[in-house]
Design a protein around this motif. Structure first.
Motif, PDB file in Angstrom:
ATOM      1  N   LEU A  79      43.549  52.108  40.846  1.00 27.80           N
ATOM      2  CA  LEU A  79      42.963  51.012  40.175  1.00 27.80           C
ATOM      3  C   LEU A  79      41.786  51.254  39.046  1.00 27.80           C
ATOM      4  CD1 LEU A  79      42.521  48.758  43.659  1.00 27.80           C
ATOM      5  CD2 LEU A  79      43.407  47.933  41.399  1.00 27.80           C
ATOM      6  N   VAL A  80      41.370  52.184  39.162  1.00 29.14           N
ATOM      7  CA  VAL A  80      40.349  52.893  38.071  1.00 29.14           C
ATOM      8  C   VAL A  80      41.057  53.036  36.870  1.00 29.14           C
ATOM      9  CG1 VAL A  80      38.877  54.675  37.350  1.00 29.14           C
ATOM     10  CG2 VAL A  80      38.626  53.902  39.675  1.00 29.14           C
ATOM     11  N   TRP A  81      42.575  53.642  37.032  1.00 31.66           N
ATOM     12  CA  TRP A  81      43.230  53.674  35.903  1.00 31.66           C
ATOM     13  C   TRP A  81      43.284  52.452  35.132  1.00 31.66           C
ATOM     14  CZ3 TRP A  81      48.606  52.745  36.364  1.00 31.66           C
ATOM     15  CH2 TRP A  81      49.534  52.900  35.203  1.00 31.66           C
ATOM     16  N   LEU A  82      44.008  51.504  36.236  1.00 38.75           N
ATOM     17  CA  LEU A  82      44.052  50.139  35.663  1.00 38.75           C
ATOM     18  C   LEU A  82      43.048  49.487  34.793  1.00 38.75           C
ATOM     19  CD1 LEU A  82      46.056  47.927  38.169  1.00 38.75           C
ATOM     20  CD2 LEU A  82      46.968  49.014  36.052  1.00 38.75           C
ATOM     21  N   LEU A  83      41.543  49.772  35.376  1.00 37.31           N
ATOM     22  CA  LEU A  83      40.318  49.202  34.829  1.00 37.31           C
ATOM     23  C   LEU A  83      40.251  49.722  33.486  1.00 37.31           C
ATOM     24  CD1 LEU A  83      37.678  47.689  36.074  1.00 37.31           C
ATOM     25  CD2 LEU A  83      36.899  49.979  35.507  1.00 37.31           C
ATOM     26  N   VAL A  84      40.539  50.839  33.289  1.00 39.69           N
ATOM     27  CA  VAL A  84      40.275  51.704  31.983  1.00 39.69           C
ATOM     28  C   VAL A  84      41.471  50.933  30.774  1.00 39.69           C
ATOM     29  CG1 VAL A  84      40.373  53.792  30.569  1.00 39.69           C
ATOM     30  CG2 VAL A  84      39.429  53.555  32.953  1.00 39.69           C
ATOM     31  N   ARG A  85      42.547  50.818  31.618  1.00 40.46           N
ATOM     32  CA  ARG A  85      43.618  50.185  30.585  1.00 40.46           C
ATOM     33  C   ARG A  85      43.385  48.770  30.348  1.00 40.46           C
ATOM     34  NH1 ARG A  85      49.720  52.005  31.461  1.00 40.46           N
ATOM     35  NH2 ARG A  85      49.555  50.917  29.474  1.00 40.46           N
ATOM     36  N   SER A  86      42.783  48.219  31.337  1.00 37.58           N
ATOM     37  CA  SER A  86      42.438  46.762  31.042  1.00 37.58           C
ATOM     38  C   SER A  86      41.339  46.334  29.985  1.00 37.58           C
ATOM     39  CB  SER A  86      42.127  46.061  32.401  1.00 37.58           C
ATOM     40  OG  SER A  86      40.686  45.995  32.617  1.00 37.58           O
ATOM     41  N   VAL A  87      40.378  47.283  29.996  1.00 37.83           N
ATOM     42  CA  VAL A  87      39.285  47.243  28.923  1.00 37.83           C
ATOM     43  C   VAL A  87      40.122  47.828  27.574  1.00 37.83           C
ATOM     44  CG1 VAL A  87      37.231  48.537  28.133  1.00 37.83           C
ATOM     45  CG2 VAL A  87      37.393  48.016  30.641  1.00 37.83           C
ATOM     46  N   ARG A  88      41.034  48.344  27.602  1.00 31.25           N
ATOM     47  CA  ARG A  88      41.796  49.126  26.539  1.00 31.25           C
ATOM     48  C   ARG A  88      42.662  47.819  25.830  1.00 31.25           C
ATOM     49  NH1 ARG A  88      44.111  54.667  27.264  1.00 31.25           N
ATOM     50  NH2 ARG A  88      45.933  53.596  27.637  1.00 31.25           N
ATOM     51  N   GLN A  89      42.706  46.707  26.701  1.00 34.94           N
ATOM     52  CA  GLN A  89      43.667  45.587  26.517  1.00 34.94           C
ATOM     53  C   GLN A  89      45.054  46.124  26.287  1.00 34.94           C
ATOM     54  OE1 GLN A  89      41.986  42.890  23.928  1.00 34.94           O
ATOM     55  NE2 GLN A  89      40.146  42.688  25.003  1.00 34.94           N
ATOM     56  N   ASP A  90      45.523  46.915  27.233  1.00 35.46           N
ATOM     57  CA  ASP A  90      46.952  47.345  27.277  1.00 35.46           C
ATOM     58  C   ASP A  90      48.025  46.275  27.651  1.00 35.46           C
ATOM     59  OD1 ASP A  90      46.491  49.721  26.077  1.00 35.46           O
ATOM     60  OD2 ASP A  90      46.887  50.960  28.028  1.00 35.46           O
TER      61      ASP A  90
ATOM     62  N   LYS B 138      38.999  39.681  30.033  1.00 37.09           N
ATOM     63  CA  LYS B 138      37.487  39.558  30.580  1.00 37.09           C
ATOM     64  C   LYS B 138      37.753  39.494  32.042  1.00 37.09           C
ATOM     65  CE  LYS B 138      33.904  40.011  28.161  1.00 37.09           C
ATOM     66  NZ  LYS B 138      33.948  39.655  26.655  1.00 37.09           N
ATOM     67  N   LYS B 139      38.511  38.632  32.502  1.00 41.07           N
ATOM     68  CA  LYS B 139      38.711  38.206  33.858  1.00 41.07           C
ATOM     69  C   LYS B 139      39.653  39.249  34.593  1.00 41.07           C
ATOM     70  CE  LYS B 139      39.262  33.217  34.575  1.00 41.07           C
ATOM     71  NZ  LYS B 139      40.306  32.298  34.677  1.00 41.07           N
ATOM     72  N   LEU B 140      40.606  39.835  33.769  1.00 42.28           N
ATOM     73  CA  LEU B 140      41.236  41.032  34.444  1.00 42.28           C
ATOM     74  C   LEU B 140      40.614  42.186  34.827  1.00 42.28           C
ATOM     75  CD1 LEU B 140      44.138  42.398  35.149  1.00 42.28           C
ATOM     76  CD2 LEU B 140      44.121  42.909  32.674  1.00 42.28           C
ATOM     77  N   THR B 141      39.382  42.595  33.821  1.00 42.92           N
ATOM     78  CA  THR B 141      38.641  43.615  34.067  1.00 42.92           C
ATOM     79  C   THR B 141      37.932  43.237  35.279  1.00 42.92           C
ATOM     80  OG1 THR B 141      38.781  44.056  31.824  1.00 42.92           O
ATOM     81  CG2 THR B 141      36.908  45.107  33.068  1.00 42.92           C
ATOM     82  N   THR B 142      37.076  41.858  35.483  1.00 39.40           N
ATOM     83  CA  THR B 142      36.261  41.450  36.515  1.00 39.40           C
ATOM     84  C   THR B 142      37.116  41.590  37.656  1.00 39.40           C
ATOM     85  OG1 THR B 142      35.321  40.082  34.712  1.00 39.40           O
ATOM     86  CG2 THR B 142      34.528  39.914  36.876  1.00 39.40           C
TER      87      THR B 142
ATOM     88  N   GLY C 113      53.658  45.321  33.896  1.00 41.51           N
ATOM     89  CA  GLY C 113      54.148  45.962  35.133  1.00 41.51           C
ATOM     90  C   GLY C 113      53.125  46.767  35.948  1.00 41.51           C
ATOM     91  N   PRO C 114      52.334  47.516  35.325  1.00 41.60           N
ATOM     92  CA  PRO C 114      51.396  48.525  36.115  1.00 41.60           C
ATOM     93  C   PRO C 114      50.439  47.684  36.995  1.00 41.60           C
ATOM     94  CG  PRO C 114      51.647  49.090  33.718  1.00 41.60           C
ATOM     95  CD  PRO C 114      52.582  47.917  33.885  1.00 41.60           C
ATOM     96  N   VAL C 115      49.968  46.636  36.571  1.00 39.33           N
ATOM     97  CA  VAL C 115      49.183  45.889  37.381  1.00 39.33           C
ATOM     98  C   VAL C 115      49.839  45.227  38.480  1.00 39.33           C
ATOM     99  CG1 VAL C 115      47.402  43.893  37.277  1.00 39.33           C
ATOM    100  CG2 VAL C 115      47.786  45.046  35.150  1.00 39.33           C
ATOM    101  N   ASP C 116      51.174  44.723  38.252  1.00 37.43           N
ATOM    102  CA  ASP C 116      51.846  44.094  39.487  1.00 37.43           C
ATOM    103  C   ASP C 116      52.216  45.235  40.485  1.00 37.43           C
ATOM    104  OD1 ASP C 116      53.059  42.182  40.570  1.00 37.43           O
ATOM    105  OD2 ASP C 116      54.668  42.090  39.074  1.00 37.43           O
ATOM    106  N   TYR C 117      52.703  46.372  40.004  1.00 38.41           N
ATOM    107  CA  TYR C 117      53.183  47.535  40.888  1.00 38.41           C
ATOM    108  C   TYR C 117      51.910  48.011  41.875  1.00 38.41           C
ATOM    109  CZ  TYR C 117      56.640  47.829  36.981  1.00 38.41           C
ATOM    110  OH  TYR C 117      57.692  47.512  36.256  1.00 38.41           O
ATOM    111  N   VAL C 118      50.695  48.167  40.943  1.00 41.41           N
ATOM    112  CA  VAL C 118      49.506  48.516  42.010  1.00 41.41           C
ATOM    113  C   VAL C 118      49.283  47.523  42.822  1.00 41.41           C
ATOM    114  CG1 VAL C 118      47.309  49.212  41.678  1.00 41.41           C
ATOM    115  CG2 VAL C 118      48.530  50.108  40.171  1.00 41.41           C
ATOM    116  N   GLY C 119      49.458  46.198  42.334  1.00 37.29           N
ATOM    117  CA  GLY C 119      49.118  45.173  43.120  1.00 37.29           C
ATOM    118  C   GLY C 119      49.768  45.021  44.339  1.00 37.29           C
TER     119      GLY C 119
END
Lengths: 392, 131
Positions: free
Chosen positions: A347-358, A112-116, A365-371
């Protein structure tokens, strides 16, 4: 083994026969999630190195032109709104914080927090672009454009026939906002829970651009008097020089008749031409001398009257000089803005994946790299802001 | 295929010196640390805006760049996680600045030596005729 070989030969990307178990997120050419993560991270760092080198070309151009013409940079920097730049710095720093926090949430599996947090980062990016749109459109309306198109006229700073640039910048963002809104409503009606969960934050993100526009408009109007007065103060004498040179070329000089306090008639008329900068200074020196002689001032402290050509005030607002500053300004901030747009994309791609709870504690990794990418964009702005906005 | 796999496996295991089995490697940054770094960054931004209204003469650029560099180091170490990252990544990232330094210093000093002013002048008003 032979069947395995046959399998991979006929269908390299398909559901190949595994002789080992591994989680779905672990690519089969990696042994452990850590190895996968480290490889990705190394690749990301190498990419960031190329980004640093890419931007260094523009910083180098900046250094050379600032070294050549420091007064052009000083003068033109007055046209940049420091308040808007500072607010944008704050917005980007905050988005960096939420991004670093998002990486943490991916590691601790708080979805939840990740998506927010990803949505907050995205909103900050949109606010940044909104403020930038206000800055750009304001400058375009005044003709503060790159070399070749620079058409600023201090007498008439606002071009009446200029198109409404702000409207044109807002148009694509308005369409994106409407598109997401319509998509959100249709997904709610259809009952598609996943799409709804993705589009709710995305609609807010798309709307954030207009929050940025509002913020920029408020700050711009509040700061208008101040920033304009400083700019016009420093451009005052250039203004007159520009005009008089035009008039002088026609062959009729009204300024000599209007300045009636002097006895150096011919010399003054010649000095009206901005090219005669040496004569200008000589005139100044003579004025100072006569002032001393008549006793209106006992001691003249202004030692800068030395009638040498070196002392001649150099104009920074000529189209080619100021144009070079604005070329560099638009190039650097524009390419930075393109990086923000690219960041919004991933980041939009990450948002969709975070909703999917990937993501989980072994696969973030993906979150970290985009970060990392996002922090680098922030890092470049940290240098751009003082170098462009805070020259005095 | 499997022979290759096992060879890669052996190599990876022998080269794998850091913590444990390669499954528990996440290092979440503590939240108070992130908030503190953010507060310092905002404070430095305010400082850099404030100092612009004072005249430090030729030290202006140096002060501004020093503050920006402190901010960049904070972002790098904490937000970009370099403090806890593998030293190799840090070395790669820092090496880019070595090359940026070489590039900028050589180019700027070259342009200083060879050309006084190469901005094409297409203006009606030419003010600086001599240097």
């Amino acid at each position: 083994m032979s069947t395995n070989d046959a399998d991979t030969a006929t269908d390299p990307h398909g559901d190949h026969g595994h002789d080992h178990e591994h989680p779905a997120f672990l690519a089969h050419h990696f042994d452990t999630p850590e190895q996968q993560y480290d490889s990705g991270k190394l690749g990301m760092w190498v990419f960031l190195v190329t980004e640093v080198l890419f931007f260094s070309g523009m910083f180098c151009a900046y250094a050379i032109f600032r070294m050549l013409r420091p007064e052009v940079f000083e003068g033109c920097s007055q046209f940049l709104n420091t308040t808007l730049g500072a607010i944008n710095t704050g917005v980007l720093l905050f988005s960096s914080l939420t991004m670093a926090w998002a990486v943490r949430c991916a590691q601790t599996e708080e979805y939840k927090k990740l998506t927010t947090l990803i949505a907050t980062t995205l909103s900050c990016a949109m606010i940044f672009l909104g403020v930038k749109a206000i800055e750009y459109s304001h400058k375009w309306e005044m003709g503060l454009l790159p070399a070749g198109m620079f058409s600023y006229d201090p007498a008439h700073p606002h071009h009446a026939d200029a198109p409404n640039y702000l409207l044109w910048i807002c148009l694509p963002f308005a369409l994106i906002f409407l598109g997401t809104l319509i998509w959100l409503i249709s997904s709610i009606v259809k009952g598609n829970k996943f799409q709804t969960a993705c589009l709710k934050p995305l609609t807010i993100v798309a709307f954030s651009f207009f929050i940025g526009i509002g913020l920029g408009t408020i700050l711009e109007s509040g700061n208008k008097g101040e920033s304009h007065s400083t700019a016009s103060d420093s451009t005052e004498h250039i203004e007159s020089a520009d005009h008089s040179s035009e008039i002088a070329s026609v062959g009729h000089s009204p300024e000599s008749s209007q300045g009636g306090h002097t006895e150096y008639g011919v010399m003054e008329r010649l000095a009206v031409d901005a090219t005669n900068s040496g004569l200008k200074n000589e005139l100044k020196a003579l004025d100072a001398q006569s002032e001393l002689a008549t006793g209106t001032v006992v001691l003249d402290h202004s030692t800068d009257v030395d009638a040498t050509i070196k002392r001649a005030p150099r104009d920074f607002l000529t189209p080619s000089r100021a144009g070079v500053f604005f070329s560099i300004y638009y190039c650097m901030t524009g390419i930075h803005a393109i990086h923000i747009l690219a960041g919004i994309g991933v980041l939009v791609w990450l948002l969709v994946r975070s909703v999917r709870q990937d993501f989980n504690r072994q696969y973030f990794g993906p979150v970290d790299y985009v970060g990392l990418y996002w922090h680098l964009v922030d890092l470049i702005w940290i240098y751009l802001f003082p170098l462009l906005y805070l020259i005095r | 295929m499997s022979a290759h796999d096992s060879a890669a496996n052996d190599h990876a295991v022998s080269g794998d010196h850091h913590e444990g089995d390669g499954y528990d490697f996440a290092h979440p940054m503590p939240l108070p640390m992130l908030f503190t770094v953010f507060a310092i960054l905002i404070a430095l931004t305010i400082t850099t805006v404030m100092q612009a209204s004072f005249d430090f003469g030729s030290y202006d650029v140096a002060i501004v760049m020093a503050i920006a560099t402190v901010k960049a180091i904070l972002v790098g170490l904490f937000f970009m996680h370099l403090l806890y990252d593998k030293p190799f990544n840090l070395a790669i990232f820092l090496s880019s600045f070595v090359f940026v330094g070489l590039f900028v210093i050589l180019t700027v000093s070259d342009s200083r030596l060879t050309s006084k002013d190469f901005i094409p002048v297409d203006d009606a008003v030419i003010t600086s005729t001599a240097e």
